[in-house]
Motif scaffolding. Structure first.
Motif, PDB file in Angstrom:
ATOM      1  N   SER A  42       0.813  -1.215   0.000  1.00 49.82           N
ATOM      2  CA  SER A  42       0.000   0.000   0.000  1.00 49.82           C
ATOM      3  C   SER A  42       0.845   1.262   0.000  1.00 49.82           C
ATOM      4  O   SER A  42       2.005   1.251   0.393  1.00 49.82           O
ATOM      5  CB  SER A  42      -0.899   0.014   1.235  1.00 49.82           C
ATOM      6  OG  SER A  42      -1.809  -1.037   1.184  1.00 49.82           O
ATOM      7  N   ARG A  46       1.455   7.881   6.251  1.00 48.34           N
ATOM      8  CA  ARG A  46       1.947   7.696   7.632  1.00 48.34           C
ATOM      9  C   ARG A  46       3.478   7.715   7.660  1.00 48.34           C
ATOM     10  O   ARG A  46       4.122   7.312   6.693  1.00 48.34           O
ATOM     11  CB  ARG A  46       1.416   6.353   8.175  1.00 48.34           C
ATOM     12  CG  ARG A  46       2.111   5.934   9.445  1.00 48.34           C
ATOM     13  CD  ARG A  46       1.441   4.838  10.196  1.00 48.34           C
ATOM     14  NE  ARG A  46       1.602   3.462   9.748  1.00 48.34           N
ATOM     15  CZ  ARG A  46       2.759   2.816   9.647  1.00 48.34           C
ATOM     16  NH1 ARG A  46       3.912   3.428   9.878  1.00 48.34           N
ATOM     17  NH2 ARG A  46       2.760   1.548   9.276  1.00 48.34           N
ATOM     18  N   TYR A  58       5.463  -0.563   3.126  1.00 48.19           N
ATOM     19  CA  TYR A  58       4.573   0.428   2.506  1.00 48.19           C
ATOM     20  C   TYR A  58       5.396   1.263   1.546  1.00 48.19           C
ATOM     21  O   TYR A  58       6.622   1.299   1.638  1.00 48.19           O
ATOM     22  CB  TYR A  58       4.027   1.402   3.572  1.00 48.19           C
ATOM     23  CG  TYR A  58       2.903   0.888   4.430  1.00 48.19           C
ATOM     24  CD1 TYR A  58       1.610   0.774   3.936  1.00 48.19           C
ATOM     25  CD2 TYR A  58       3.131   0.551   5.765  1.00 48.19           C
ATOM     26  CE1 TYR A  58       0.567   0.322   4.752  1.00 48.19           C
ATOM     27  CE2 TYR A  58       2.090   0.100   6.592  1.00 48.19           C
ATOM     28  CZ  TYR A  58       0.818  -0.010   6.069  1.00 48.19           C
ATOM     29  OH  TYR A  58      -0.217  -0.463   6.869  1.00 48.19           O
ATOM     30  N   GLU A  77      -8.528   1.630  -4.274  1.00 47.53           N
ATOM     31  CA  GLU A  77      -9.316   2.140  -3.151  1.00 47.53           C
ATOM     32  C   GLU A  77      -8.383   2.929  -2.277  1.00 47.53           C
ATOM     33  O   GLU A  77      -7.177   2.731  -2.321  1.00 47.53           O
ATOM     34  CB  GLU A  77      -9.973   1.003  -2.351  1.00 47.53           C
ATOM     35  CG  GLU A  77      -9.025   0.020  -1.648  1.00 47.53           C
ATOM     36  CD  GLU A  77      -8.333   0.554  -0.403  1.00 47.53           C
ATOM     37  OE1 GLU A  77      -8.943   1.299   0.360  1.00 47.53           O
ATOM     38  OE2 GLU A  77      -7.146   0.238  -0.208  1.00 47.53           O
ATOM     39  N   TYR A  86      -4.263   5.833   3.385  1.00 43.69           N
ATOM     40  CA  TYR A  86      -3.711   4.572   2.903  1.00 43.69           C
ATOM     41  C   TYR A  86      -4.426   4.218   1.600  1.00 43.69           C
ATOM     42  O   TYR A  86      -5.626   4.452   1.483  1.00 43.69           O
ATOM     43  CB  TYR A  86      -3.971   3.439   3.898  1.00 43.69           C
ATOM     44  CG  TYR A  86      -3.301   3.574   5.245  1.00 43.69           C
ATOM     45  CD1 TYR A  86      -3.845   4.382   6.235  1.00 43.69           C
ATOM     46  CD2 TYR A  86      -2.133   2.877   5.538  1.00 43.69           C
ATOM     47  CE1 TYR A  86      -3.251   4.493   7.486  1.00 43.69           C
ATOM     48  CE2 TYR A  86      -1.530   2.983   6.802  1.00 43.69           C
ATOM     49  CZ  TYR A  86      -2.102   3.792   7.755  1.00 43.69           C
ATOM     50  OH  TYR A  86      -1.518   3.903   8.996  1.00 43.69           O
TER      51      TYR A  86
HETATM   52  P1  5GP Z   1      -0.741   0.565  10.211  1.00 43.62           P
HETATM   53  O1  5GP Z   1      -0.488   2.034  10.267  1.00 43.62           O
HETATM   54  O2  5GP Z   1      -0.896  -0.031  11.580  1.00 43.62           O
HETATM   55  O3  5GP Z   1       0.265  -0.171   9.368  1.00 43.62           O
HETATM   56  O4  5GP Z   1      -2.132   0.357   9.473  1.00 43.62           O
HETATM   57  C1  5GP Z   1      -3.272   1.008   9.926  1.00 43.62           C
HETATM   58  C2  5GP Z   1      -4.484   0.483   9.210  1.00 43.62           C
HETATM   59  O5  5GP Z   1      -4.460   0.830   7.827  1.00 43.62           O
HETATM   60  C3  5GP Z   1      -4.607  -1.045   9.230  1.00 43.62           C
HETATM   61  O6  5GP Z   1      -5.951  -1.374   9.534  1.00 43.62           O
HETATM   62  C4  5GP Z   1      -4.264  -1.438   7.823  1.00 43.62           C
HETATM   63  O7  5GP Z   1      -4.882  -2.646   7.452  1.00 43.62           O
HETATM   64  C5  5GP Z   1      -4.842  -0.273   7.065  1.00 43.62           C
HETATM   65  N1  5GP Z   1      -4.300  -0.189   5.701  1.00 43.62           N
HETATM   66  C6  5GP Z   1      -3.043  -0.460   5.279  1.00 43.62           C
HETATM   67  N2  5GP Z   1      -2.940  -0.286   3.963  1.00 43.62           N
HETATM   68  C7  5GP Z   1      -4.167   0.088   3.517  1.00 43.62           C
HETATM   69  C8  5GP Z   1      -4.719   0.400   2.227  1.00 43.62           C
HETATM   70  O8  5GP Z   1      -4.071   0.374   1.205  1.00 43.62           O
HETATM   71  N3  5GP Z   1      -6.022   0.759   2.199  1.00 43.62           N
HETATM   72  C9  5GP Z   1      -6.812   0.807   3.311  1.00 43.62           C
HETATM   73  N4  5GP Z   1      -8.083   1.136   3.152  1.00 43.62           N
HETATM   74  N5  5GP Z   1      -6.339   0.515   4.531  1.00 43.62           N
HETATM   75  C10 5GP Z   1      -5.031   0.158   4.633  1.00 43.62           C
END
Ligand code: 5GP
Length: 201
Positions: A42, A46, A58, A77, A86
């Protein structure tokens, strides 16, 4: 093209979980043994954590860059989760499923909802820890999270749990080996699913 032809289209597998439930570890374990599985990386605004690698965990980008990607329709998305944006890169997913790879997306509940609209056959798996207390413990253990961060992530978790029924499968992540095995079984079964009507012999 369907799943009975030689060149079957890949599956889109969405894995969502409250932050701290262990989905990243589970997905890493799955990727180790399943060579037909590929994880979508993704794009996020952040900040990078000390143990993360850009381009592997990421793609870390500025808010301006992220907004440009939205405008250029490069994201399948996208969502604001906690305080950051994200998104799932569109070209990557399309290319791999066309080539028969099963693509795994570790995204939040908003993302899962959007993916369902684009790919109605997507397989949605929700991972939860054995209890809410356990989730708190796991989030506290993660040094990268500040106190406010933990509170925000727990609040988001409550909303996320409410979306559980929109998923196809629920995996409780108590022991990692057991949870991985359940996820492998789900993927194997989904690969065997008959998606088109067959003429009687
Ligand atoms: P973290 O910052 O802990 O890595 O992720 C925070 C949240 O963002 C998690 O619920 C993760 O699954 C979500 N997330 C990560 N990548 C994406 C993305 O590409 N799209 C969406 N909608 N959520 C994401």
């Amino acid at each position: 093209m369907n799943r009975l032809t030689k060149h079957r289209k890949g599956l889109v597998i969405v894995v969502s979980a409250p932050s701290g439930a262990g989905k990243t570890t589970l997905v890493q374990e799955l990727l180790k043994t399943d060579k037909n599985l590929i994880r979508s990386i993704s794009v996020t605004t952040r900040s990078k954590r000390s143990d993360e690698v850009s381009g592997k965990d990421y793609c870390f980008v500025s808010e301006l860059c992220f907004k440009r990607k939205i405008l250029k329709n490069e994201l399948l998305e996208w969502a604001k989760v906690h305080r950051d944006f994200y998104g799932t890169p569109k070209r990557f997913v399309e290319k791999h499923i066309k080539n028969g790879k099963d693509v795994i997306l570790t995204i939040d509940v908003q993302g899962a909802k959007s993916i369902r609209k684009v790919y109605p056959d997507a397989i949605l798996i929700f991972v939860i820890p054995p209890s809410f207390n356990e989730l708190k413990k796991r989030l506290r253990k993660r040094c990268a999270n500040t106190k406010e961060d933990i509170i925000l992530r727990l609040k988001t978790a409550v909303t996320e749990y409410k979306n559980l029924t929109k998923y196809n499968y629920l995996v409780i992540n108590d022991k990692i080996v057991d949870a991985v095995q359940k996820m492998q079984s789900i993927i194997i079964a989904e690969r065997c699913r008959v998606l088109i009507s067959l003429d009687p012999l």
